[in-house]
Scaffold this active site. Structure first.
Site, mmCIF file in Angstrom:
data_model
loop_
_atom_site.group_PDB
_atom_site.id
_atom_site.type_symbol
_atom_site.label_atom_id
_atom_site.label_comp_id
_atom_site.label_asym_id
_atom_site.label_seq_id
_atom_site.Cartn_x
_atom_site.Cartn_y
_atom_site.Cartn_z
ATOM 1 N N ARG A 1 0.894 -1.283 0.070
ATOM 2 C CA ARG A 1 0.024 -0.072 0.165
ATOM 3 C C ARG A 1 0.915 1.264 -0.015
ATOM 4 O O ARG A 1 1.420 1.448 0.835
ATOM 5 C CB ARG A 1 -0.921 0.058 1.215
ATOM 6 C CG ARG A 1 -1.782 1.082 1.513
ATOM 7 C CD ARG A 1 -2.747 1.269 2.119
ATOM 8 N NE ARG A 1 -2.776 0.998 3.612
ATOM 9 C CZ ARG A 1 -3.577 1.063 4.659
ATOM 10 N NH1 ARG A 1 -4.842 1.131 4.431
ATOM 11 N NH2 ARG A 1 -3.014 1.104 5.798
ATOM 12 N N ASP B 1 -3.266 3.579 14.652
ATOM 13 C CA ASP B 1 -2.611 3.941 13.434
ATOM 14 C C ASP B 1 -2.988 5.588 12.969
ATOM 15 O O ASP B 1 -3.683 6.085 13.562
ATOM 16 C CB ASP B 1 -2.498 3.006 12.352
ATOM 17 C CG ASP B 1 -3.702 2.915 11.496
ATOM 18 O OD1 ASP B 1 -4.879 3.781 11.826
ATOM 19 O OD2 ASP B 1 -3.779 1.736 10.843
HETATM 20 C C1 LIG Z 1 -6.620 1.789 9.882
HETATM 21 C C2 LIG Z 1 -5.800 0.594 9.094
HETATM 22 O O1 LIG Z 1 -4.974 1.319 7.874
HETATM 23 S S1 LIG Z 1 -5.268 -0.689 9.645
HETATM 24 C C3 LIG Z 1 -3.802 -1.306 8.706
HETATM 25 C C4 LIG Z 1 -2.758 -0.274 9.183
HETATM 26 N N1 LIG Z 1 -2.597 -0.639 10.770
HETATM 27 C C5 LIG Z 1 -1.604 -1.971 11.005
HETATM 28 O O2 LIG Z 1 -1.014 -2.497 9.903
HETATM 29 C C6 LIG Z 1 -1.288 -2.282 12.387
HETATM 30 C C7 LIG Z 1 -0.509 -3.715 12.423
HETATM 31 N N2 LIG Z 1 -0.237 -4.036 13.621
HETATM 32 C C8 LIG Z 1 0.860 -3.558 14.372
HETATM 33 O O3 LIG Z 1 1.240 -2.843 13.992
HETATM 34 C C9 LIG Z 1 1.135 -4.153 15.796
HETATM 35 O O4 LIG Z 1 0.290 -5.497 15.736
HETATM 36 C C10 LIG Z 1 0.562 -3.221 16.902
HETATM 37 C C11 LIG Z 1 1.480 -2.056 16.844
HETATM 38 C C12 LIG Z 1 -0.618 -3.051 17.155
HETATM 39 C C13 LIG Z 1 0.993 -4.092 18.306
HETATM 40 O O5 LIG Z 1 2.312 -4.389 18.197
HETATM 41 P P1 LIG Z 1 3.056 -5.235 19.360
HETATM 42 O O6 LIG Z 1 2.565 -4.508 20.642
HETATM 43 O O7 LIG Z 1 4.849 -4.955 19.037
HETATM 44 O O8 LIG Z 1 2.480 -6.670 19.216
HETATM 45 P P2 LIG Z 1 3.374 -7.866 20.174
HETATM 46 O O9 LIG Z 1 4.252 -7.242 21.068
HETATM 47 O O10 LIG Z 1 1.970 -8.327 20.808
HETATM 48 O O11 LIG Z 1 3.872 -8.687 19.079
HETATM 49 C C14 LIG Z 1 4.159 -9.920 19.266
HETATM 50 C C15 LIG Z 1 4.791 -10.464 17.906
HETATM 51 O O12 LIG Z 1 4.068 -10.407 16.757
HETATM 52 C C16 LIG Z 1 4.736 -9.569 15.867
HETATM 53 N N3 LIG Z 1 3.697 -8.819 15.150
HETATM 54 C C17 LIG Z 1 2.625 -8.034 15.909
HETATM 55 N N4 LIG Z 1 1.841 -7.305 14.805
HETATM 56 C C18 LIG Z 1 2.335 -7.786 13.690
HETATM 57 C C19 LIG Z 1 1.786 -7.632 12.286
HETATM 58 N N5 LIG Z 1 0.694 -6.935 12.065
HETATM 59 N N6 LIG Z 1 2.701 -8.160 11.529
HETATM 60 C C20 LIG Z 1 3.752 -8.928 11.768
HETATM 61 N N7 LIG Z 1 4.044 -9.048 12.827
HETATM 62 C C21 LIG Z 1 3.370 -8.565 13.908
HETATM 63 C C22 LIG Z 1 5.429 -8.837 16.593
HETATM 64 O O13 LIG Z 1 6.648 -8.148 15.652
HETATM 65 C C23 LIG Z 1 6.105 -9.808 17.584
HETATM 66 O O14 LIG Z 1 7.039 -10.431 16.915
HETATM 67 P P3 LIG Z 1 8.171 -11.345 17.942
HETATM 68 O O15 LIG Z 1 7.418 -12.016 18.798
HETATM 69 O O16 LIG Z 1 8.792 -12.383 16.839
HETATM 70 O O17 LIG Z 1 9.051 -10.382 18.441
HETATM 71 O O1 LIG Z 2 -7.003 1.791 6.007
HETATM 72 C C1 LIG Z 2 -7.843 1.282 6.856
HETATM 73 C C2 LIG Z 2 -8.773 1.921 7.335
HETATM 74 O O2 LIG Z 2 -9.686 1.537 8.079
HETATM 75 O O3 LIG Z 2 -8.375 3.310 7.509
HETATM 76 MG MG LIG Z 3 -6.994 3.911 6.021
#
Ligand SMILES: CC(=O)SCCNC(=O)CCNC(=O)[C@H](O)C(C)(C)COP(=O)(O)OP(=O)(O)OC[C@H]1O[C@@H](n2cnc3c(N)ncnc32)[C@H](O)[C@@H]1OP(=O)(O)O
Ligand SMILES: O=CC(=O)O
Ligand SMILES: [Mg+2]
Length: 567
Positions: A182, A468
């Site tokens: 994206r 986010d």
């Molecule tokens: C509105 C929108 O646009 S939605 C789309 C955009 N938003 C996103 O993509 C958010 C994605 N998610 C994240 O960034 C994270 O899950 C967070 C920031 C919400 C939480 O992160 P953390 O607190 O670090 O999670 P946590 O400590 O429980 O992570 C545990 C493990 O999972 C991994 N992990 C957590 N989330 C993700 C993810 N989305 N993708 C890959 N790996 C992940 C961490 O890297 C960690 O790995 P490790 O055990 O090997 O070290």
């Molecule tokens: O990108 C996704 C959203 O919910 O905003």
């Molecule tokens: Mg969005």
């Protein structure tokens, strides 16, 4: 012409000048790094510059049209279906068939283009990983360039990450998720790359560099002859989709690959775009793999679109969920539109994430996610988003229990009933109340998110939810709207006006943040700067279009101005 990074100039005595080798008219103002130079090659930059030169006026025009639409909404107009494009909505056309490689997208994980997360996401068991340069990424020069390196290594299958502290090496499994990328929205500039004296368009940089370096490998190893695959954010009108379609055609021509190779899912995440779903698919009909309900930006956009409408104030953020009539209508119409046109109708992101230290709260969070996914699959969505690897199993179970082995519901759930949905359904005022706790939470979350963003993190866990750029925007515009219209907080019986308490709330919430994160982290972090930016935006007389546009100025780091002239 040579562009230099801030560390790009080496003293003449060493006889070595590290510099990006750039094509005519391109100037790199970000830090020089030998690894970045493997991405910022002359040919790749030439491709980005070609895109910029061909499409910059189209983009400027599209942004002017957004302003004009905003002016009309501010004067009282409502968004609605465009009579001029009725023939598209009523026409019997379909999009190009879905590529086999991405027929099954029942669970998609999303995350920033950070190295370890990319590996974890690709290994997570999800069908798709959406690698994000947008809502989940703070677009610093370092994050963007490292993100490009990480994606190139991921596509080539060589990506590894050595976590020295935990003595753990991360690498890809044999079976991995399909990669979608994206890029940023049309409105964001890339201030570290100048083309013909102007900052480049952020999304053309993200798209151009990723496409240039990866299309060939991706099509061989992941796309079964198709790809690369993209998600396209924050569009407001089909004219913006038309520009993307032309960008794709130009990229395909440059690469010498068949038209229709590149595929993209468009996020319907602005209120005006819900009235343009057919038109957006029509413009991208050779390149589409569906639409997605970007619910968080959609809620943000509801407030933004109605910034001049005091009769449409939102209740507390926590009360604006997918079961509100306007949200349910949007999701239903999206499913109907996509399935009628032969493409995926993707669901969205539940904000809950696993809660490690509280099993009861954890189970409650999982139950909310489960319910949200059940609603989506039963409504006819073909897949959904998961924020965290810990949620994949739950989301997968719900979709598989309902869809069985069929890869999607495009042919099986048509939702013709949704053709009766009206403009009133799509715009219906959300129900609920406004509370002091709602105001406090918006303030606390907005400031902490921005503090994280300013220091390089675009997605963070706050109070057990994923936050986010999109979710933080809701907090910001909601406070702005409540202040602008002198809202009374009616939900908790206090009956105070937001304007009378906001200053005190900010002070108290800053004190609470300091207590929660600890004095040391508070001092080292950018909480005070974040508070200044956030409160300035909340109290501005005119609503800023985007929180991150202003904040971006704080993360742009140009090389010293006199470096070039010293040469
Ligand atoms: C509105 C929108 O646009 S939605 C789309 C955009 N938003 C996103 O993509 C958010 C994605 N998610 C994240 O960034 C994270 O899950 C967070 C920031 C919400 C939480 O992160 P953390 O607190 O670090 O999670 P946590 O400590 O429980 O992570 C545990 C493990 O999972 C991994 N992990 C957590 N989330 C993700 C993810 N989305 N993708 C890959 N790996 C992940 C961490 O890297 C960690 O790995 P490790 O055990 O090997 O070290
Ligand atoms: O990108 C996704 C959203 O919910 O905003
Ligand atoms: Mg969005």
């Amino acid at each position: 012409m040579i562009g230099l990074g801030s560390y790009g100039y080496t003293a003449p005595s060493s006889k070595k000048i590290n510099a990006y080798d750039v094509p005519q008219g391109v100037d790199i103002r970000g830090r020089f790094d030998e690894e970045f130079a493997k991405i910022l090659t002359k040919d790749a930059l030439q491709f980005v510059a070609d895109l910029q030169r061909e499409f910059r006026n189209h983009i400027k025009y599209a942004m002017e049209c957004r302003k004009e639409a905003k002016r009309r909404y501010n004067e009282g107009a409502l968004p609605g279906f465009d009579p001029a494009t009725r023939y598209i909505r009523e026409g019997k056309w379909t999009c190009a068939p879905v590529p086999p490689a991405v027929a099954d997208r029942r669970v998609e994980i999303t995350g920033p283009v950070e190295r370890k997360m990319i590996i974890n996401a690709l290994n997570s068991g999800a069908k798709v990983f959406m690698a994000d340069f947008e809502d989940a990424l703070s677009p610093s020069w370092e994050n963007l360039m490292r993100g490009q390196i990480n994606l190139k290594d991921a596509v080539e299958g060589t990506i590894t990450f050595n976590d020295k502290a935990r003595n753990r090496v991360y690498k890809l499994n044999n079976e991995i998720a399909k990669l979608f990328v994206r890029p940023r929205g049309w409105h964001l500039p890339e201030a570290h790359i100048f083309i013909d004296g102007e900052p480049a368009t952020g999304c053309l940089v993200d798209f151009g560099l990723y496409f240039y370096h990866n299309y060939a490998t991706f099509r061989n190893t992941q796309g079964q002859g198709f790809g690369p695959f993209f998600y396209l954010p924050k569009m407001e009108n089909s004219r913006e989709a038309k520009i993307w379609n032309s960008v794709f055609e130009k990229a395909e021509k440059m690469a010498g690959i068949e038209k229709g190779s590149i595929r993209a899912t468009v996020l319907i995440e602005t209120l005006p775009a819900v009235f343009q779903m057919d038109e957006i698919l029509y413009e991208l009909r050779d390149h589409s793999v569906g639409l997605n309900c970007g619910r968080w930006d959609y809620i943000f956009s509801y407030v933004k679109t109605f910034q001049g409408h005091p009769d449409r104030l939102l209740p507390d953020r926590g009360q604006v969920g997918m079961t509100q009539h306007f949200m349910r209508s949007y999701s239903d119409l999206l499913i109907r539109t996509c399935h009628r046109r032969g493409v995926h109708a993707m669901g969205g992101m539940a904000a809950q994430i696993p809660i490690r230290d509280d099993p009861t709260a954890n189970e409650a969070a999982f139950e909310l996610v489960r319910k949200d996914k059940q609603r989506e699959v039963k409504a006819g969505h073909d897949g959904t988003w998961a924020a965290h690897p810990g949620l994949i199993k739950t989301c997968m179970e719900v979709f598989t229990n309902n869809m069985g082995n069929t890869p999607n519901q495009i042919e099986t759930v048509k939702r013709d009933d949704a053709s009766n949905l009206t403009e009133d359904d799509l715009l219906q005022r959300p129900r609920g109340v406004r509370t002091m706790e709602g105001l406090r939470l918006n303030t606390r979350v907005g400031i902490q998110y921005l503090a994280a963003w300013l220091t390089g993190s675009g997605s963070v866990p706050l109070y057990n939810l994923m936050e986010d750029a999109a979710t933080a925007e809701i907090s910001r515009v909601q406070i702005w709207q409540w202040l602008k219209y002198g809202v009374e907080l009616d939900g908790d019986g206090l009956g105070v006006r937001v304007n009378h308490v906001f200053g005190r709330v900010v002070e108290e919430e800053m004190a609470r943040i300091e207590r929660e994160v600890g004095k040391e982290k508070f001092k080292k972090g950018m909480y005070k700067e974040a508070c200044k930016i956030f409160t300035r935006q909340c109290t501005a007389s005119t609503l800023d279009d985007f929180l991150t546009l202003d904040a971006y100025n704080y993360i742009v780091i140009h090389h010293p101005k006199d470096v070039s002239s010293k040469l």
